[in-house]
Motif scaffolding. Structure first.
Motif, short mmCIF file in Angstrom:
data_model
loop_
_atom_site.label_atom_id
_atom_site.label_comp_id
_atom_site.label_asym_id
_atom_site.label_seq_id
_atom_site.Cartn_x
_atom_site.Cartn_y
_atom_site.Cartn_z
N GLU A 1 42.37 58.61 37.57
CA GLU A 1 41.31 58.86 38.55
C GLU A 1 40.19 57.85 38.27
OE1 GLU A 1 40.05 62.94 38.68
OE2 GLU A 1 42.09 63.67 38.96
N LEU A 2 40.37 56.65 38.75
CA LEU A 2 39.39 55.60 38.52
C LEU A 2 38.18 55.78 39.43
CD1 LEU A 2 38.50 52.94 37.23
CD2 LEU A 2 39.79 51.75 39.02
N ASP A 3 37.01 55.85 38.84
CA ASP A 3 35.76 55.89 39.57
C ASP A 3 35.31 54.43 39.73
OD1 ASP A 3 33.08 56.02 40.39
OD2 ASP A 3 32.74 57.90 39.30
N GLU A 4 35.67 53.84 40.86
CA GLU A 4 35.40 52.41 41.07
C GLU A 4 33.91 52.09 41.05
OE1 GLU A 4 37.56 51.12 44.54
OE2 GLU A 4 39.50 51.33 43.52
N ALA A 5 33.08 53.00 41.53
CA ALA A 5 31.64 52.74 41.53
C ALA A 5 31.11 52.62 40.10
CB ALA A 5 30.90 53.85 42.29
N ARG A 6 31.58 53.48 39.22
CA ARG A 6 31.15 53.41 37.81
C ARG A 6 31.64 52.12 37.18
NH1 ARG A 6 32.59 58.81 34.79
NH2 ARG A 6 31.20 57.95 33.21
N LEU A 7 32.87 51.72 37.50
CA LEU A 7 33.42 50.48 36.96
C LEU A 7 32.61 49.28 37.45
CD1 LEU A 7 35.53 48.99 35.29
CD2 LEU A 7 37.05 49.09 37.27
N LEU A 8 32.30 49.26 38.73
CA LEU A 8 31.51 48.16 39.28
C LEU A 8 30.10 48.12 38.71
CD1 LEU A 8 32.78 48.29 42.95
CD2 LEU A 8 33.17 46.43 41.30
N ALA A 9 29.58 49.26 38.28
CA ALA A 9 28.27 49.28 37.63
C ALA A 9 28.32 48.55 36.28
CB ALA A 9 27.78 50.71 37.45
N LEU A 10 29.47 48.64 35.61
CA LEU A 10 29.63 47.91 34.34
C LEU A 10 29.83 46.42 34.56
CD1 LEU A 10 31.95 50.05 32.02
CD2 LEU A 10 29.51 49.57 31.75
N LEU B 1 39.16 44.60 41.02
CA LEU B 1 39.63 45.97 41.24
C LEU B 1 41.12 46.03 41.57
CD1 LEU B 1 36.68 47.59 43.22
CD2 LEU B 1 37.41 48.10 40.89
N ASP B 2 41.63 45.07 42.31
CA ASP B 2 43.06 45.08 42.65
C ASP B 2 43.92 44.97 41.39
OD1 ASP B 2 42.56 45.34 45.36
OD2 ASP B 2 42.63 43.18 45.73
N ALA B 3 43.55 44.08 40.48
CA ALA B 3 44.31 43.91 39.23
C ALA B 3 44.21 45.15 38.37
CB ALA B 3 43.81 42.68 38.47
N ILE B 4 43.02 45.73 38.28
CA ILE B 4 42.83 46.95 37.47
C ILE B 4 43.66 48.09 38.05
CG2 ILE B 4 41.14 48.71 36.79
CD1 ILE B 4 40.90 46.11 35.16
N ASN B 5 43.57 48.29 39.36
CA ASN B 5 44.34 49.37 40.00
C ASN B 5 45.84 49.19 39.83
OD1 ASN B 5 42.44 51.30 41.01
ND2 ASN B 5 41.77 49.76 42.48
N ALA B 6 46.30 47.96 39.91
CA ALA B 6 47.74 47.70 39.73
C ALA B 6 48.17 48.03 38.30
CB ALA B 6 48.06 46.24 40.05
N ALA B 7 47.36 47.65 37.33
CA ALA B 7 47.69 47.95 35.93
C ALA B 7 47.66 49.45 35.67
CB ALA B 7 46.73 47.22 34.99
N LEU B 8 46.68 50.14 36.23
CA LEU B 8 46.60 51.59 36.06
C LEU B 8 47.77 52.31 36.73
CD1 LEU B 8 42.78 52.16 36.59
CD2 LEU B 8 44.05 52.40 34.44
N ALA B 9 48.20 51.82 37.88
CA ALA B 9 49.31 52.45 38.61
C ALA B 9 50.62 52.39 37.84
CB ALA B 9 49.48 51.79 39.98
N ALA B 10 50.75 51.42 36.95
CA ALA B 10 51.98 51.30 36.16
C ALA B 10 52.11 52.43 35.14
CB ALA B 10 52.02 49.95 35.45
N ILE B 11 51.00 52.99 34.70
CA ILE B 11 51.04 54.01 33.64
C ILE B 11 51.80 55.26 34.08
CG2 ILE B 11 49.63 55.49 32.15
CD1 ILE B 11 47.56 53.16 32.12
#
Length: 143
Positions: A50-59, A65-75
């Protein structure tokens, strides 16, 4: 006639790790983005992301985001196993869990492995997500 007890109803011990997104590894800042839960006695391995993209973008506003979501989807795919997960999906449950939680210096990392005990693995997963991944609910105003 007595019915044999349902082994799914008795407490089991489980291992879990929190999935973290570290957008800039050199800074060491991260947000929690999911949970991997494994119970060897029930041959259970599941991940929920459950990635909170707004929190990630704050960091890091420049994070891919596309690369991060793809890597997370593999888990979760690796947890499910089978051919869709590639060669890792063919490994036994415990080996997949250990591969997923192995320390690495990458944008997707996990916490140390922790243990717990429960009667209901899906409920334990939900509780871990609520406590460790989702934003806390605001406190009601003092009266």
């Amino acid at each position: 006639m007595t019915t044999a007890p349902d082994p799914q109803r008795f407490a089991c011990h489980y291992d879990y790790a929190i999935v973290r997104v570290v957008p800039r590894v050199e800074r060491g800042e991260f947000i929690n983005a999911g949970v991997i839960l494994s119970c060897a006695s029930r041959r259970f391995l599941q991940a929920r992301i459950e990635l909170d993209e707004a929190r990630l973008l704050a960091l890091d506003p420049s994070v891919d985001l596309d690369a991060i979501n793809a890597a997370l989807a593999a888990i979760p795919r690796i947890c499910e196993g089978g051919a869709a997960a590639g060669a890792l999906g063919l490994l036994p449950v415990r080996e997949r869990f250990h591969w997923l939680v192995a320390p690495r210096s990458a944008s997707i990392q996990t916490s140390q492995v922790h243990t717990g005990r429960c009667d209901d693995l899906p409920l334990a997963m939900e509780q871990l997500l609520a406590r460790m991944v989702r934003r806390p609910l605001p406190r009601p105003p003092a009266t």
